[in-house]
Design an enzyme around this catalytic site. Sequence first.
Site, PDB file in Angstrom:
ATOM      1  N   MET A  21     -27.591  18.006  41.242  1.00 19.03           N
ATOM      2  CA  MET A  21     -28.732  17.771  42.132  1.00 19.03           C
ATOM      3  C   MET A  21     -28.222  17.416  43.528  1.00 19.03           C
ATOM      4  SD  MET A  21     -31.758  16.163  39.872  1.00 19.03           S
ATOM      5  CE  MET A  21     -31.229  14.468  39.951  1.00 19.03           C
ATOM      6  N   GLY A  27     -17.051  12.462  41.388  1.00 24.08           N
ATOM      7  CA  GLY A  27     -17.363  12.841  40.001  1.00 24.08           C
ATOM      8  C   GLY A  27     -17.746  14.315  39.912  1.00 24.08           C
ATOM      9  N   HIS A  28     -18.625  14.752  40.816  1.00 24.23           N
ATOM     10  CA  HIS A  28     -19.017  16.173  40.819  1.00 24.23           C
ATOM     11  C   HIS A  28     -17.813  17.071  41.128  1.00 24.23           C
ATOM     12  CE1 HIS A  28     -22.969  14.282  42.089  1.00 24.23           C
ATOM     13  NE2 HIS A  28     -23.341  15.002  41.045  1.00 24.23           N
ATOM     14  N   GLN A  52     -37.793  16.311  36.348  1.00 24.77           N
ATOM     15  CA  GLN A  52     -37.070  15.268  35.614  1.00 24.77           C
ATOM     16  C   GLN A  52     -37.264  13.882  36.238  1.00 24.77           C
ATOM     17  OE1 GLN A  52     -33.154  17.358  36.361  1.00 24.77           O
ATOM     18  NE2 GLN A  52     -32.382  15.272  36.377  1.00 24.77           N
ATOM     19  N   GLN A 144     -27.837  13.139  28.212  1.00 26.20           N
ATOM     20  CA  GLN A 144     -28.090  14.479  28.761  1.00 26.20           C
ATOM     21  C   GLN A 144     -27.115  15.494  28.155  1.00 26.20           C
ATOM     22  OE1 GLN A 144     -28.926  15.409  33.038  1.00 26.20           O
ATOM     23  NE2 GLN A 144     -26.763  15.904  33.131  1.00 26.20           N
ATOM     24  N   VAL A 167     -15.857   9.392  36.080  1.00 25.72           N
ATOM     25  CA  VAL A 167     -14.958   9.015  37.184  1.00 25.72           C
ATOM     26  C   VAL A 167     -15.458   7.678  37.735  1.00 25.72           C
ATOM     27  CG1 VAL A 167     -14.020   9.683  39.432  1.00 25.72           C
ATOM     28  CG2 VAL A 167     -14.557  11.442  37.732  1.00 25.72           C
ATOM     29  N   SER A 176     -21.863   7.510  41.011  1.00 30.99           N
ATOM     30  CA  SER A 176     -23.226   8.007  40.854  1.00 30.99           C
ATOM     31  C   SER A 176     -23.791   8.240  42.241  1.00 30.99           C
ATOM     32  CB  SER A 176     -24.081   6.953  40.131  1.00 30.99           C
ATOM     33  OG  SER A 176     -25.463   7.236  40.313  1.00 30.99           O
ATOM     34  N   SER A 177     -24.620   9.274  42.380  1.00 30.69           N
ATOM     35  CA  SER A 177     -25.263   9.504  43.686  1.00 30.69           C
ATOM     36  C   SER A 177     -26.124   8.306  44.045  1.00 30.69           C
ATOM     37  CB  SER A 177     -26.122  10.765  43.633  1.00 30.69           C
ATOM     38  OG  SER A 177     -25.335  11.849  43.219  1.00 30.69           O
TER      39      SER A 177
HETATM   40  O1  PAF Z   1     -27.050  15.683  35.915  1.00 28.99           O
HETATM   41  C1  PAF Z   1     -27.746  16.168  36.838  1.00 28.99           C
HETATM   42  O2  PAF Z   1     -27.397  16.115  38.012  1.00 28.99           O
HETATM   43  C2  PAF Z   1     -29.068  16.837  36.495  1.00 28.99           C
HETATM   44  O3  PAF Z   1     -29.727  16.160  35.472  1.00 28.99           O
HETATM   45  C3  PAF Z   1     -28.919  18.343  36.171  1.00 28.99           C
HETATM   46  C4  PAF Z   1     -28.078  18.576  34.927  1.00 28.99           C
HETATM   47  C5  PAF Z   1     -28.281  19.061  37.354  1.00 28.99           C
HETATM   48  C6  PAF Z   1     -30.292  18.959  35.926  1.00 28.99           C
HETATM   49  O4  PAF Z   1     -31.127  18.826  37.042  1.00 28.99           O
END
Ligand code: PAF
Length: 273
Positions: A21, A27-28, A52, A144, A167, A176-177
């Site tokens: 997102m 981490g990403h 979500q 998730q 991480v 975390s964002s």
């Molecule tokens: O983990 C996330 O950033 C979100 O839940 C995802 C998997 C991109 C779905 O919107």
Amino acid sequence: MRARAEDLRRDGRKLAVVPTMGALHEGHLTLLRAARARADIVILTLFVNPTQFGPKEDLSKYPRDEAGDLAKARSCGIDLAFCPDVSAMYPAGAQTFVEVRELQQPMCGASRPGHFAGVATIVTKLFHLTMPHLAVFGEKDYQQLAIIRRMVRDLDFGIEIVSVPIVREHDGLALSSRNAYLSGEQRPAALALSRGLAAAEARFRAGERDAAALIAAARAPLEAEPLVRIDYVELRDATELTAVAQITRPVVLALAAFVGTTRLIDNRVLASA
Ligand code: PAF
């Protein structure tokens, strides 16, 4: 996106997708590097998925920085970025959702009704559009990840799900964002989450197998921190996410807590060596 993916597949290329997102942090970038190491073509998706978020959640103020995200992602060697807008992903009249019935119920599902149906639905759509051979997700969002694995198995997606360990900052805070929302005073208070998990893990390593005792050990640092309000601390079967009283198989100790108004999550898998 689909046309590009079809062309690449026809050329025999191996495709990996990293759904995000945005508001990318280290981490990403670890997920992108894991994808880069495993595939010919790495696709980043950037989409703040409205389905979500609950009505009282932070959709409108969720951090957005597409240009910054793309610059960071390029430094990890991505090949494609897919950044659709909401109307492209949810055309008027959209009414089909994917639900993983039992795994979506407890833990974050109990405090965020509808959240995991939103996640499973958007991940399904992103998989259909990017047509990957593999997809990479972080272990911080443990529930998730369990839901996506089950969905992929149950619905025969034929996509390999690769997971990457959490991480952390040098002091243990899971990246975390949402950490961007923490004030100078809240940032040290947020360390209670990782301290709670570490305290419980130390008890587990010392031989404690009673779930209530381990949960109490994890709760203590959170309860001692005035800026923290616990959402849940739970110990559950690592795969089925069912409640566990005595540990005889791998479990996940997962927690969520508000630091001020920011909801953070963290977890640790406890398994005998
Ligand atoms: O983990 C996330 O950033 C979100 O839940 C995802 C998997 C991109 C779905 O919107």
